[in-house]
Design a protein around this motif. Structure first.
Motif, PDB file in Angstrom:
ATOM      1  N   ALA A  53       0.807  -1.222   0.000  1.00  0.00           N
ATOM      2  CA  ALA A  53       0.000   0.000   0.000  1.00  0.00           C
ATOM      3  C   ALA A  53       0.838   1.268   0.000  1.00  0.00           C
ATOM      4  O   ALA A  53       0.295   2.353  -0.167  1.00  0.00           O
ATOM      5  N   ILE A  54       2.153   1.150   0.213  1.00  0.00           N
ATOM      6  CA  ILE A  54       3.001   2.328   0.416  1.00  0.00           C
ATOM      7  C   ILE A  54       3.838   2.603  -0.832  1.00  0.00           C
ATOM      8  O   ILE A  54       4.447   1.695  -1.401  1.00  0.00           O
ATOM      9  N   PHE A  55       3.849   3.880  -1.228  1.00  0.00           N
ATOM     10  CA  PHE A  55       4.573   4.302  -2.431  1.00  0.00           C
ATOM     11  C   PHE A  55       5.293   5.615  -2.164  1.00  0.00           C
ATOM     12  O   PHE A  55       4.798   6.468  -1.411  1.00  0.00           O
ATOM     13  N   TYR A  56       6.457   5.793  -2.832  1.00  0.00           N
ATOM     14  CA  TYR A  56       6.991   7.140  -2.910  1.00  0.00           C
ATOM     15  C   TYR A  56       5.983   7.941  -3.735  1.00  0.00           C
ATOM     16  O   TYR A  56       5.455   7.449  -4.728  1.00  0.00           O
ATOM     17  N   GLU A  57       5.674   9.157  -3.335  1.00  0.00           N
ATOM     18  CA  GLU A  57       4.502   9.825  -3.920  1.00  0.00           C
ATOM     19  C   GLU A  57       4.541   9.909  -5.447  1.00  0.00           C
ATOM     20  O   GLU A  57       3.515   9.720  -6.100  1.00  0.00           O
ATOM     21  N   ASP A  58       5.735  10.142  -6.006  1.00  0.00           N
ATOM     22  CA  ASP A  58       5.828  10.245  -7.470  1.00  0.00           C
ATOM     23  C   ASP A  58       5.616   8.897  -8.172  1.00  0.00           C
ATOM     24  O   ASP A  58       5.411   8.857  -9.386  1.00  0.00           O
ATOM     25  N   ASP A  59       5.695   7.811  -7.422  1.00  0.00           N
ATOM     26  CA  ASP A  59       5.538   6.478  -7.997  1.00  0.00           C
ATOM     27  C   ASP A  59       4.157   5.886  -7.721  1.00  0.00           C
ATOM     28  O   ASP A  59       3.915   4.713  -7.993  1.00  0.00           O
ATOM     29  N   THR A  60       3.252   6.694  -7.198  1.00  0.00           N
ATOM     30  CA  THR A  60       1.915   6.201  -6.890  1.00  0.00           C
ATOM     31  C   THR A  60       1.196   5.816  -8.183  1.00  0.00           C
ATOM     32  O   THR A  60       1.138   6.607  -9.126  1.00  0.00           O
ATOM     33  N   PRO A  61       0.640   4.589  -8.257  1.00  0.00           N
ATOM     34  CA  PRO A  61      -0.101   4.201  -9.472  1.00  0.00           C
ATOM     35  C   PRO A  61      -1.248   5.177  -9.751  1.00  0.00           C
ATOM     36  O   PRO A  61      -1.875   5.689  -8.822  1.00  0.00           O
ATOM     37  N   ASP A  62      -1.502   5.402 -11.039  1.00  0.00           N
ATOM     38  CA  ASP A  62      -2.488   6.411 -11.439  1.00  0.00           C
ATOM     39  C   ASP A  62      -3.854   6.213 -10.786  1.00  0.00           C
ATOM     40  O   ASP A  62      -4.517   7.180 -10.416  1.00  0.00           O
ATOM     41  N   GLN A  63      -4.280   4.977 -10.649  1.00  0.00           N
ATOM     42  CA  GLN A  63      -5.633   4.759 -10.107  1.00  0.00           C
ATOM     43  C   GLN A  63      -5.743   5.165  -8.643  1.00  0.00           C
ATOM     44  O   GLN A  63      -6.846   5.307  -8.132  1.00  0.00           O
ATOM     45  N   TRP A  64      -4.609   5.348  -7.993  1.00  0.00           N
ATOM     46  CA  TRP A  64      -4.626   5.761  -6.595  1.00  0.00           C
ATOM     47  C   TRP A  64      -4.058   7.165  -6.399  1.00  0.00           C
ATOM     48  O   TRP A  64      -3.680   7.538  -5.280  1.00  0.00           O
TER      49      TRP A  64
END
Ligand code: F3S
Ligand code: F3S
Length: 105
Positions: A53-64
Motif C-alpha cells: 500500500a506504500i509508495f513514494y509519492e511520485d511512484d503512486t499508481p495512477d488509479q490511486w
C-alpha cells in the motif's frame, strides 16, 4: 514523502509503524496516513507492507493518485503533532475514503 494508498483501507496491518524512525504514520478510521512534512523519506516502511500500500509519492499508481492528497488532507485539522503514538487513532478519513465500500476480503 511516501504515501499510503487504497490497499491499506480496512486492512491496517500496521507493520509499517514498527519501521518508521520518526513515528509519522498516523491511524485514521479506515486506513493509515503518512505525515507529508514529518516523513523523512527513509523508505523503511515501504517493503514491509504485506499488501503493498506504500509508495513514494511520485511512484503512486495512477488509479490511486487521489491518495497523495488524502495523505495531506488527513492532517488539515491535526496539524503536525510530531509523533503518532501520542495521538492514537483518529476517527477521520477524507470523504472519498470514508465512502468506499467495505474493502476487507
Ligand atoms: Fe496499512 Fe500496510 Fe501499514 S496495510 S497499516 S500501510 S503495513
Ligand atoms: Fe517513516 Fe516511511 Fe517516511 S518509515 S520516515 S513514513 S518513508
Amino acid at each position: 514523502p511516501y504515501i499510503i494508498a487504497e490497499p491499506c483501507v480496512d486492512v491496517k496491518d500496521k507493520a509499517c509503524i514498527e519501521e518508521c524512525p520518526v513515528d509519522c504514520i498516523y491511524e485514521g478510521g479506515r486506513m493509515l496516513y503518512i505525515h507529508p512534512d514529518e516523513c523523512v523519506d527513509c523508505g523503511a516502511c515501504e517493503p514491509v507492507c504485506p499488501v503493498e500500500a506504500i509508495f513514494y509519492e511520485d511512484d503512486t499508481p495512477d488509479q490511486w493518485s487521489g491518495y497523495v492528497n488524502a495523505n495531506v488532507d488527513f492532517f488539515n485539522e491535526l496539524g503536525s503533532p510530531g509523533g503518532a503514538t501520542k495521538v492514537g487513532q483518529v476517527e477521520y478519513d477524507p470523504p472519498f475514503i470514508k465512502e468506499l465500500p467495505p474493502m476487507a476480503s
